[in-house]
Design a protein around this motif. Structure first.
Motif, short mmCIF file in Angstrom:
data_model
loop_
_atom_site.label_atom_id
_atom_site.label_comp_id
_atom_site.label_asym_id
_atom_site.label_seq_id
_atom_site.Cartn_x
_atom_site.Cartn_y
_atom_site.Cartn_z
N ALA A 104 -16.79 7.53 4.65
CA ALA A 104 -16.20 6.75 5.42
C ALA A 104 -16.45 5.11 5.02
O ALA A 104 -15.30 4.57 5.05
N GLY A 105 -17.50 4.77 4.66
CA GLY A 105 -17.84 3.57 4.54
C GLY A 105 -17.01 2.95 3.29
O GLY A 105 -16.35 1.79 3.06
N ARG A 106 -16.64 3.76 2.16
CA ARG A 106 -16.08 3.51 1.01
C ARG A 106 -14.34 3.34 1.35
O ARG A 106 -13.82 2.57 0.59
N LEU A 107 -14.00 4.18 2.46
CA LEU A 107 -12.71 3.80 2.90
C LEU A 107 -12.47 2.86 3.95
O LEU A 107 -11.36 2.82 4.55
N GLY A 108 -13.54 2.19 4.00
CA GLY A 108 -13.61 0.87 5.32
C GLY A 108 -13.57 1.41 6.59
O GLY A 108 -13.20 0.77 7.45
N ARG A 109 -13.94 2.71 6.78
CA ARG A 109 -14.37 3.18 8.05
C ARG A 109 -15.70 3.85 8.32
O ARG A 109 -16.68 3.52 7.55
N GLY A 110 -15.95 3.68 9.72
CA GLY A 110 -17.31 4.31 10.30
C GLY A 110 -17.11 5.75 10.84
O GLY A 110 -15.88 6.22 10.50
#
Length: 139
Positions: free
Chosen positions: A72-78
């Motif tokens: 998720a972090g790599r996608l800019g998400r949490g």
């Protein structure tokens, strides 16, 4: 001639990934692929991971959640956990991942550097100066 445009176009639905028992290490890559697909189709914001069906949590579940957080972090998400019960929360706290798995992503850099972290093996720690004693041999 086209028809009238709808007043409110449909909003993308929030991303929800449901984990069910058993979660094994072999499933982690598939779960990360599912999370990626959900996040790309869904609206903005964190991905909700429903852990209510996990049953008795173990370290395989913790590993899966940590890898989902990284994805998720790599996608800019949490990610945010839904239906996390006492035993899972205690296990996450014991491993030190409770805050990392529930903290929101910040400005697209969900996995930025942590202040005060330790240098990795064979890397020089930043901001540290080595003291030299008189009479020490030269390196």
């Amino acid at each position: 001639m086209t028809g009238p445009e709808p007043e409110n176009p449909p909003m993308p639905s929030p991303a929800v990934l449901v984990l069910a028992q058993p979660v094994t290490r072999a499933e982690v890559a598939r779960l990360c692929e599912r999370l990626t697909a959900l996040a790309r189709r869904a609206g903005p914001g964190p991905v909700t991971v429903d852990v209510g069906g996990v049953g008795r949590p173990d370290l395989a579940v913790v590993e899966a959640l940590a890898r989902l957080r990284l994805t998720a972090g790599r996608l800019g998400r949490g990610i945010q956990l839904r239906n996390a019960r006492g035993e899972l929360r205690r296990l996450l706290a014991w491993t030190g991942l409770d805050e990392a798995l529930t903290a929101p992503a910040t400005s697209g850099h969900a996995l930025g550097p942590e202040p005060g972290g330790e240098a990795e093996q064979r890397e020089e720690a930043l901001g540290v100066q080595e003291g030299v004693e008189p009479g020490d041999p030269a390196p």
